[in-house]
Design an enzyme around this catalytic site. Structure first.
Site, PDB file in Angstrom:
ATOM      1  N   ASN A   9     -47.963  44.211  64.117  1.00 36.45           N
ATOM      2  CA  ASN A   9     -47.305  42.964  64.526  1.00 36.45           C
ATOM      3  C   ASN A   9     -47.961  41.818  63.746  1.00 36.45           C
ATOM      4  O   ASN A   9     -49.022  41.331  64.117  1.00 36.45           O
ATOM      5  CB  ASN A   9     -47.484  42.771  66.040  1.00 36.45           C
ATOM      6  N   LYS A  11     -46.973  38.846  63.451  1.00 35.02           N
ATOM      7  CA  LYS A  11     -46.739  37.536  64.099  1.00 35.02           C
ATOM      8  C   LYS A  11     -46.275  36.506  63.056  1.00 35.02           C
ATOM      9  O   LYS A  11     -45.652  36.879  62.057  1.00 35.02           O
ATOM     10  CB  LYS A  11     -47.978  37.080  64.868  1.00 35.02           C
ATOM     11  N   HIS A  87     -42.813  40.478  73.999  1.00 34.77           N
ATOM     12  CA  HIS A  87     -44.241  40.251  73.745  1.00 34.77           C
ATOM     13  C   HIS A  87     -44.738  39.112  74.643  1.00 34.77           C
ATOM     14  O   HIS A  87     -44.020  38.143  74.881  1.00 34.77           O
ATOM     15  CB  HIS A  87     -44.460  39.903  72.262  1.00 34.77           C
ATOM     16  N   GLU A 157     -49.969  46.109  76.816  1.00 34.50           N
ATOM     17  CA  GLU A 157     -50.826  45.104  76.186  1.00 34.50           C
ATOM     18  C   GLU A 157     -51.340  44.130  77.240  1.00 34.50           C
ATOM     19  O   GLU A 157     -50.629  43.184  77.596  1.00 34.50           O
ATOM     20  CB  GLU A 157     -50.036  44.299  75.146  1.00 34.50           C
TER      21      GLU A 157
HETATM   22  P1  PGA Z   1     -54.219  41.674  68.560  1.00 32.85           P
HETATM   23  O1  PGA Z   1     -52.674  41.470  68.945  1.00 32.85           O
HETATM   24  O2  PGA Z   1     -54.331  43.062  67.958  1.00 32.85           O
HETATM   25  O3  PGA Z   1     -54.514  40.603  67.596  1.00 32.85           O
HETATM   26  O4  PGA Z   1     -54.998  41.561  69.829  1.00 32.85           O
HETATM   27  C1  PGA Z   1     -51.913  42.507  69.495  1.00 32.85           C
HETATM   28  C2  PGA Z   1     -50.530  42.002  69.810  1.00 32.85           C
HETATM   29  O5  PGA Z   1     -50.369  40.832  70.152  1.00 32.85           O
HETATM   30  O6  PGA Z   1     -49.555  42.775  69.714  1.00 32.85           O
END
Ligand code: PGA
Length: 239
Positions: A9, A11, A87, A157
């Site tokens: 991901n 983002k 998410h 998550e």
């Molecule tokens: P992170 O994010 O690995 O940076 O904690 C995971 C996510 O938001 O899917």
């Protein structure tokens, strides 16, 4: 056992110049169960490589007057195979609610895109011991009216684990994974749901996380922005 699914991901990160460098490195990765989810504008550059491509959200309708949105129908025509839906950043910062999420999951399935439904408690529910109650409601509401869960994936998550460097214990994760599978069995009569873990995964903790029974893979945020970290994570997860 099926190969672990590794979902990156990305983002809202990287400029076009940075994406070109990133592509030079990730295009060398040979793992067929890797799904890269870049910002929408970069999706076409990621199509047709040895990995698969996902989108980080879809619109709540297929086509038409929804300025600024991108639909499952559109990206399916580009070759996108997965979508991250619900998410916690979208739920918390953008006000996405379970009924939107439900609509989006249905649109993904209609367009041959596998939805990855994100669920997870905030620190408040974790501290109140109400994680299970909270997650159960998220799952039931998001999957309401969906009869065939063959192409649905759930990502656990914990909100407090995302980007924080903190992760639950392996026992806690294993316990929630079992719980999610039980909820799906009880409410939807389905026995084979795939569950991923996500939240602060990195090359240092992947060995430990990979030892958890019942996990079908991992959803990786920050670490996926580094092709070398992503590569290390994949090397452990394939074992
Ligand atoms: P992170 O994010 O690995 O940076 O904690 C995971 C996510 O938001 O899917």
């Amino acid at each position: 056992m099926d190969k672990k699914l590794i979902v990156a991901n990305m983002k809202m990160n990287m400029t076009y110049e940075q994406i070109k460098d990133y592509l030079n490195e990730v295009n060398e990765l040979e793992y067929s169960h890797l799904v890269i989810c870049p910002s929408n504008i970069y999706i076409p550059y990621f199509i047709n490589h040895k990995y698969l491509v996902g989108i980080q959200n879809v619109a709540s309708q297929n086509m038409g007057s929804l300025t600024g949105e991108v639909s499952a129908y559109q990206v399916s025509s580009l070759g996108v195979k997965y979508a991250i839906i619900g998410h916690s950043e979208r739920r918390i910062k953008l006000g996405e609610i379970d009924s939107d999420i439900n609509k989006k999951i249905k649109l993904c399935l209609d367009n041959n895109i596998k939805p990855i439904l994100c669920v997870g408690e905030t620190l408040k529910e974790y501290n109140n011991n109400s994680t299970k109650l909270y997650i159960e409601k998220q799952i039931i509401d998001a999957l309401n009216g969906i009869n065939d869960l063959n192409d649905v994936i759930i990502a656990y998550e914990p909100v407090w684990a995302i980007g924080s460097g903190n992760i639950p214990s392996t026992n806690e994760i294993a316990n929630i994974i079992r719980f999610i599978k039980d909820v799906i069995k009880e409410h939807f009569g389905y026995n084979n749901i795939k569950v991923l873990y996500g939240g602060s995964i990195n090359p240092e903790n992947i060995n430990l996380l990979n030892s958890i029974n019942g996990l079908s893979g991992f959803l990786i945020g920050g670490a996926s922005l580094s092709p070398s970290k992503l590569k290390k994570i994949i090397e452990v997860a394939v074992k």
